[in-house]
Design an enzyme around this catalytic site. Structure first.
Site, PDB file in Angstrom:
ATOM      1  N   PRO A   5       0.451  -1.267   0.061  1.00 18.22           N
ATOM      2  CA  PRO A   5      -0.055  -0.303  -0.013  1.00 18.22           C
ATOM      3  C   PRO A   5       0.944   1.417  -0.147  1.00 18.22           C
ATOM      4  CG  PRO A   5      -0.388  -1.434   1.588  1.00 18.22           C
ATOM      5  CD  PRO A   5       0.620  -2.548   0.772  1.00 18.22           C
ATOM      6  N   GLU A   6       0.589   1.917  -0.971  1.00 18.33           N
ATOM      7  CA  GLU A   6       1.016   3.428  -1.190  1.00 18.33           C
ATOM      8  C   GLU A   6       0.339   4.657  -1.010  1.00 18.33           C
ATOM      9  OE1 GLU A   6       3.464   3.930  -4.590  1.00 18.33           O
ATOM     10  OE2 GLU A   6       3.851   1.780  -4.237  1.00 18.33           O
ATOM     11  N   HIS A  98      -6.059 -14.274  10.062  1.00 14.47           N
ATOM     12  CA  HIS A  98      -5.175 -12.767  10.151  1.00 14.47           C
ATOM     13  C   HIS A  98      -5.818 -11.668  10.803  1.00 14.47           C
ATOM     14  CE1 HIS A  98      -2.340 -15.338   8.990  1.00 14.47           C
ATOM     15  NE2 HIS A  98      -3.364 -15.576   7.705  1.00 14.47           N
ATOM     16  N   LYS A 160      22.619  15.320  -5.282  1.00 18.66           N
ATOM     17  CA  LYS A 160      21.923  14.699  -4.934  1.00 18.66           C
ATOM     18  C   LYS A 160      22.507  12.979  -6.189  1.00 18.66           C
ATOM     19  CE  LYS A 160      18.789  13.319  -1.986  1.00 18.66           C
ATOM     20  NZ  LYS A 160      18.905  13.727  -0.837  1.00 18.66           N
TER      21      LYS A 160
END
Ligand SMILES: [Zn+2]
Length: 275
Positions: A5-6, A98, A160
Protein backbone atom coordinates in the site's frame (compact mmCIF):
# COMPACT_ATOMS: atom_id res chain seq x y z
CA UNK A 1 -2.30 -7.96 -4.63
CA UNK A 2 0.55 -6.57 -6.72
CA UNK A 3 2.17 -4.13 -4.35
CA UNK A 4 2.55 -2.67 -0.93
CA UNK A 5 0.00 0.00 0.00
CA UNK A 6 1.21 3.46 -0.97
CA UNK A 7 -0.36 6.90 -0.55
CA UNK A 8 -3.43 6.28 -2.77
CA UNK A 9 -4.31 3.01 -1.03
CA UNK A 10 -3.83 4.53 2.44
CA UNK A 11 -5.96 7.53 1.45
CA UNK A 12 -8.63 5.10 0.26
CA UNK A 13 -8.56 3.38 3.65
CA UNK A 14 -8.74 6.77 5.40
CA UNK A 15 -11.88 7.66 3.43
CA UNK A 16 -13.41 4.30 4.30
CA UNK A 17 -12.62 4.61 8.02
CA UNK A 18 -13.67 8.23 8.45
CA UNK A 19 -17.46 7.77 8.43
CA UNK A 20 -17.18 4.77 10.77
CA UNK A 21 -14.83 6.49 13.24
CA UNK A 22 -15.15 10.25 13.27
CA UNK A 23 -17.30 11.48 16.16
CA UNK A 24 -17.70 7.89 17.40
CA UNK A 25 -16.48 6.27 20.63
CA UNK A 26 -14.55 3.02 20.92
CA UNK A 27 -17.06 0.71 22.60
CA UNK A 28 -14.87 -2.40 22.54
CA UNK A 29 -11.28 -3.03 21.48
CA UNK A 30 -10.29 -6.66 20.89
CA UNK A 31 -6.67 -7.68 20.32
CA UNK A 32 -6.23 -11.22 19.05
CA UNK A 33 -2.48 -11.22 19.59
CA UNK A 34 0.08 -9.21 21.58
CA UNK A 35 1.82 -7.57 18.63
CA UNK A 36 1.90 -6.79 14.93
CA UNK A 37 5.32 -5.76 13.56
CA UNK A 38 5.92 -4.27 17.03
CA UNK A 39 4.06 -4.89 20.31
CA UNK A 40 0.89 -2.88 20.89
CA UNK A 41 1.61 0.05 23.25
CA UNK A 42 1.14 -0.32 27.03
CA UNK A 43 -2.50 -0.30 28.12
CA UNK A 44 -3.55 -0.04 24.47
CA UNK A 45 -7.12 -1.25 25.00
CA UNK A 46 -7.68 1.01 28.03
CA UNK A 47 -6.27 4.06 26.24
CA UNK A 48 -8.75 3.60 23.37
CA UNK A 49 -11.90 2.36 25.11
CA UNK A 50 -14.45 5.11 25.75
CA UNK A 51 -12.44 7.74 23.83
CA UNK A 52 -14.03 9.67 20.97
CA UNK A 53 -12.40 10.05 17.57
CA UNK A 54 -11.91 13.72 16.65
CA UNK A 55 -10.33 13.23 13.23
CA UNK A 56 -9.11 10.56 10.82
CA UNK A 57 -6.13 11.99 8.96
CA UNK A 58 -3.25 10.69 6.88
CA UNK A 59 0.42 11.61 6.63
CA UNK A 60 2.37 9.81 3.92
CA UNK A 61 1.50 6.14 4.34
CA UNK A 62 0.41 6.57 7.99
CA UNK A 63 -3.15 6.86 9.29
CA UNK A 64 -3.49 9.29 12.19
CA UNK A 65 -6.60 9.01 14.36
CA UNK A 66 -6.97 11.93 16.79
CA UNK A 67 -8.56 10.95 20.11
CA UNK A 68 -10.51 12.93 22.73
CA UNK A 69 -7.76 12.02 25.23
CA UNK A 70 -5.30 14.13 23.21
CA UNK A 71 -3.43 11.04 22.07
CA UNK A 72 -3.12 10.04 18.41
CA UNK A 73 -3.58 6.49 17.22
CA UNK A 74 -0.99 5.89 14.49
CA UNK A 75 -1.65 2.97 12.13
CA UNK A 76 0.40 1.58 9.26
CA UNK A 77 -0.74 -1.07 6.76
CA UNK A 78 2.74 -2.57 6.25
CA UNK A 79 2.91 -5.01 3.34
CA UNK A 80 -0.45 -6.70 3.50
CA UNK A 81 -2.63 -4.91 6.07
CA UNK A 82 -6.22 -3.93 5.31
CA UNK A 83 -9.28 -2.75 7.19
CA UNK A 84 -12.75 -4.17 6.80
CA UNK A 85 -15.70 -2.05 7.93
CA UNK A 86 -19.15 -3.53 8.45
CA UNK A 87 -22.26 -3.00 10.55
CA UNK A 88 -21.68 -4.38 14.05
CA UNK A 89 -23.10 -7.91 14.18
CA UNK A 90 -22.90 -8.36 10.40
CA UNK A 91 -21.82 -11.92 9.60
CA UNK A 92 -21.44 -11.75 5.83
CA UNK A 93 -17.64 -11.86 6.16
CA UNK A 94 -16.24 -14.88 8.02
CA UNK A 95 -13.69 -14.21 10.75
CA UNK A 96 -10.16 -14.95 9.56
CA UNK A 97 -7.03 -16.15 11.36
CA UNK A 98 -5.34 -12.87 10.36
CA UNK A 99 -7.99 -10.61 11.92
CA UNK A 100 -5.67 -9.17 14.56
CA UNK A 101 -7.61 -6.15 15.87
CA UNK A 102 -11.35 -5.55 16.16
CA UNK A 103 -12.69 -2.07 16.96
CA UNK A 104 -16.36 -1.83 17.84
CA UNK A 105 -17.44 1.79 17.41
CA UNK A 106 -20.48 3.65 18.75
CA UNK A 107 -21.31 4.57 15.13
CA UNK A 108 -22.73 1.05 14.78
CA UNK A 109 -19.73 -0.01 12.69
CA UNK A 110 -17.12 -2.62 13.52
CA UNK A 111 -13.65 -2.22 12.05
CA UNK A 112 -11.42 -5.27 11.60
CA UNK A 113 -7.70 -5.01 10.89
CA UNK A 114 -6.49 -8.02 8.89
CA UNK A 115 -2.79 -8.45 8.10
CA UNK A 116 -1.46 -11.87 6.99
CA UNK A 117 2.20 -10.83 6.89
CA UNK A 118 2.02 -8.65 10.00
CA UNK A 119 4.30 -5.83 8.86
CA UNK A 120 1.64 -3.31 9.85
CA UNK A 121 1.53 -1.65 13.25
CA UNK A 122 -0.56 0.40 15.65
CA UNK A 123 0.88 2.80 18.17
CA UNK A 124 -0.19 5.76 20.30
CA UNK A 125 1.55 9.13 20.40
CA UNK A 126 1.00 11.43 23.36
CA UNK A 127 -0.35 14.93 22.87
CA UNK A 128 2.39 17.24 21.61
CA UNK A 129 4.72 14.37 20.70
CA UNK A 130 3.39 13.71 17.24
CA UNK A 131 5.92 15.92 15.44
CA UNK A 132 8.73 14.05 17.19
CA UNK A 133 7.35 10.59 16.36
CA UNK A 134 10.26 8.66 14.75
CA UNK A 135 8.76 7.87 11.32
CA UNK A 136 7.11 11.27 10.98
CA UNK A 137 9.82 13.61 12.22
CA UNK A 138 11.86 13.83 9.00
CA UNK A 139 9.02 13.14 6.58
CA UNK A 140 8.94 15.28 3.44
CA UNK A 141 5.97 17.25 2.09
CA UNK A 142 2.59 15.77 1.24
CA UNK A 143 2.67 15.46 -2.56
CA UNK A 144 -0.94 16.54 -3.09
CA UNK A 145 -0.56 19.79 -1.13
CA UNK A 146 0.73 23.03 -2.70
CA UNK A 147 3.82 22.90 -0.42
CA UNK A 148 5.07 20.10 -2.69
CA UNK A 149 6.07 21.52 -6.07
CA UNK A 150 8.94 21.68 -8.56
CA UNK A 151 10.86 24.11 -6.33
CA UNK A 152 10.69 21.95 -3.17
CA UNK A 153 11.49 18.82 -5.18
CA UNK A 154 14.49 20.43 -6.92
CA UNK A 155 15.82 21.81 -3.64
CA UNK A 156 15.86 18.30 -2.14
CA UNK A 157 17.41 16.70 -5.25
CA UNK A 158 20.19 19.25 -5.51
CA UNK A 159 23.58 17.53 -5.53
CA UNK A 160 22.06 14.05 -5.07
CA UNK A 161 23.94 11.51 -7.19
CA UNK A 162 21.53 8.66 -6.45
CA UNK A 163 19.25 7.53 -9.32
CA UNK A 164 16.04 9.55 -9.57
CA UNK A 165 13.80 6.51 -9.02
CA UNK A 166 15.70 5.54 -5.87
CA UNK A 167 15.51 9.14 -4.59
CA UNK A 168 11.72 9.15 -4.98
CA UNK A 169 11.40 6.25 -2.52
CA UNK A 170 13.07 8.34 0.21
CA UNK A 171 10.18 9.58 2.39
CA UNK A 172 12.23 12.66 3.32
CA UNK A 173 12.05 13.83 -0.31
CA UNK A 174 8.30 13.39 -0.66
CA UNK A 175 5.85 11.49 1.56
CA UNK A 176 3.87 8.44 0.51
CA UNK A 177 5.50 7.32 -2.74
CA UNK A 178 6.56 3.67 -3.04
CA UNK A 179 7.77 1.38 -5.76
CA UNK A 180 4.61 1.48 -7.87
CA UNK A 181 3.92 5.21 -8.03
CA UNK A 182 7.60 6.18 -8.33
CA UNK A 183 7.72 4.22 -11.62
CA UNK A 184 4.34 5.58 -12.69
CA UNK A 185 5.26 9.21 -12.01
CA UNK A 186 8.54 8.93 -13.91
CA UNK A 187 6.72 7.56 -16.94
CA UNK A 188 4.12 10.33 -16.72
CA UNK A 189 6.97 12.87 -16.65
CA UNK A 190 8.91 11.09 -19.46
CA UNK A 191 12.01 10.97 -17.26
CA UNK A 192 14.44 8.05 -17.06
CA UNK A 193 14.57 6.35 -13.65
CA UNK A 194 18.32 6.01 -14.19
CA UNK A 195 19.23 9.69 -14.40
CA UNK A 196 20.83 11.26 -11.35
CA UNK A 197 18.38 12.94 -8.99
CA UNK A 198 20.52 16.08 -9.20
CA UNK A 199 19.78 16.37 -12.93
CA UNK A 200 16.34 17.89 -12.29
CA UNK A 201 17.87 20.83 -10.40
CA UNK A 202 20.42 23.51 -11.20
CA UNK A 203 23.64 23.69 -9.18
CA UNK A 204 21.94 26.15 -6.84
CA UNK A 205 18.85 23.93 -6.40
CA UNK A 206 16.48 25.75 -8.73
CA UNK A 207 14.00 23.58 -10.66
CA UNK A 208 14.72 22.63 -14.25
CA UNK A 209 11.87 21.73 -16.65
CA UNK A 210 12.28 18.10 -15.57
CA UNK A 211 11.40 19.03 -11.98
CA UNK A 212 8.22 20.76 -13.16
CA UNK A 213 7.25 17.65 -15.12
CA UNK A 214 8.06 15.31 -12.25
CA UNK A 215 6.14 17.26 -9.60
CA UNK A 216 3.15 17.40 -11.96
CA UNK A 217 3.54 13.68 -12.77
CA UNK A 218 3.58 12.70 -9.09
CA UNK A 219 0.41 14.70 -8.40
CA UNK A 220 -1.30 13.31 -11.50
CA UNK A 221 -0.66 9.61 -10.90
CA UNK A 222 -1.58 9.82 -7.21
CA UNK A 223 -4.76 11.78 -7.88
CA UNK A 224 -5.92 9.39 -10.57
CA UNK A 225 -5.10 6.34 -8.41
CA UNK A 226 -7.21 7.74 -5.56
CA UNK A 227 -10.03 8.36 -8.03
CA UNK A 228 -9.90 4.73 -9.15
CA UNK A 229 -9.74 3.61 -5.54
CA UNK A 230 -12.63 1.16 -5.65
CA UNK A 231 -10.18 -1.45 -6.97
CA UNK A 232 -6.91 -0.47 -5.27
CA UNK A 233 -4.78 -3.41 -6.36
CA UNK A 234 -5.98 -4.06 -9.88
CA UNK A 235 -2.80 -4.15 -11.95
CA UNK A 236 -4.54 -3.33 -15.23
CA UNK A 237 -4.72 0.33 -14.34
CA UNK A 238 -0.96 0.95 -14.32
CA UNK A 239 1.01 2.73 -17.05
CA UNK A 240 4.25 0.74 -16.63
CA UNK A 241 4.18 -1.13 -13.32
CA UNK A 242 4.35 -4.92 -13.94
CA UNK A 243 3.90 -4.33 -17.68
CA UNK A 244 7.30 -5.40 -18.95
CA UNK A 245 7.26 -6.53 -22.59
CA UNK A 246 4.09 -4.57 -23.30
CA UNK A 247 3.91 -1.58 -25.64
CA UNK A 248 4.44 1.83 -24.06
CA UNK A 249 1.04 3.48 -23.43
CA UNK A 250 2.28 6.96 -24.40
CA UNK A 251 0.58 8.07 -27.63
CA UNK A 252 3.11 8.19 -30.45
CA UNK A 253 5.78 6.14 -28.62
CA UNK A 254 6.66 2.77 -30.14
CA UNK A 255 8.80 1.68 -27.17
CA UNK A 256 8.42 -1.43 -25.01
CA UNK A 257 8.24 -1.40 -21.21
CA UNK A 258 11.31 -2.88 -19.54
CA UNK A 259 11.97 -4.08 -16.02
CA UNK A 260 15.28 -3.32 -14.33
CA UNK A 261 16.49 -3.58 -10.72
CA UNK A 262 17.45 -0.49 -8.75
CA UNK A 263 18.26 -0.60 -5.05
CA UNK A 264 17.05 -4.24 -4.94
CA UNK A 265 13.59 -3.18 -6.19
CA UNK A 266 12.02 -3.55 -9.62
CA UNK A 267 11.69 -0.48 -11.80
CA UNK A 268 9.43 -0.44 -14.85
CA UNK A 269 10.00 2.12 -17.61
CA UNK A 270 10.07 2.84 -21.32
CA UNK A 271 13.66 3.43 -22.50
CA UNK A 272 12.35 5.06 -25.69
CA UNK A 273 10.40 8.02 -24.27
CA UNK A 274 11.81 8.30 -20.73
CA UNK A 275 15.07 10.25 -21.00
ZN1 LIG B 1 7.46 5.20 -24.32
Amino acid sequence: MVGVPELPEVETVRRMLEPAMRGARFRRVILNRPNLRIPFPEQFVERLRGKTVDAVARRGKYLMVGLSSGETLIMHLGMSGWFHVAATGDRTRDADAHDHVVLVMSSGRTIVFNDPRRFGFMDLAAEGQLTEYPSLRAMGPEPLLPEFNAASLAQKCRGKRVALKVALLDQRLVAGLGNIYASEALHHAALSPLRAASSIATATGKPRAAAERLAAGIKAVLTSAIRRSESPYRSGRFRVYEREGQPCPRPGCDGTIERITQGARSTFYCPTCQR
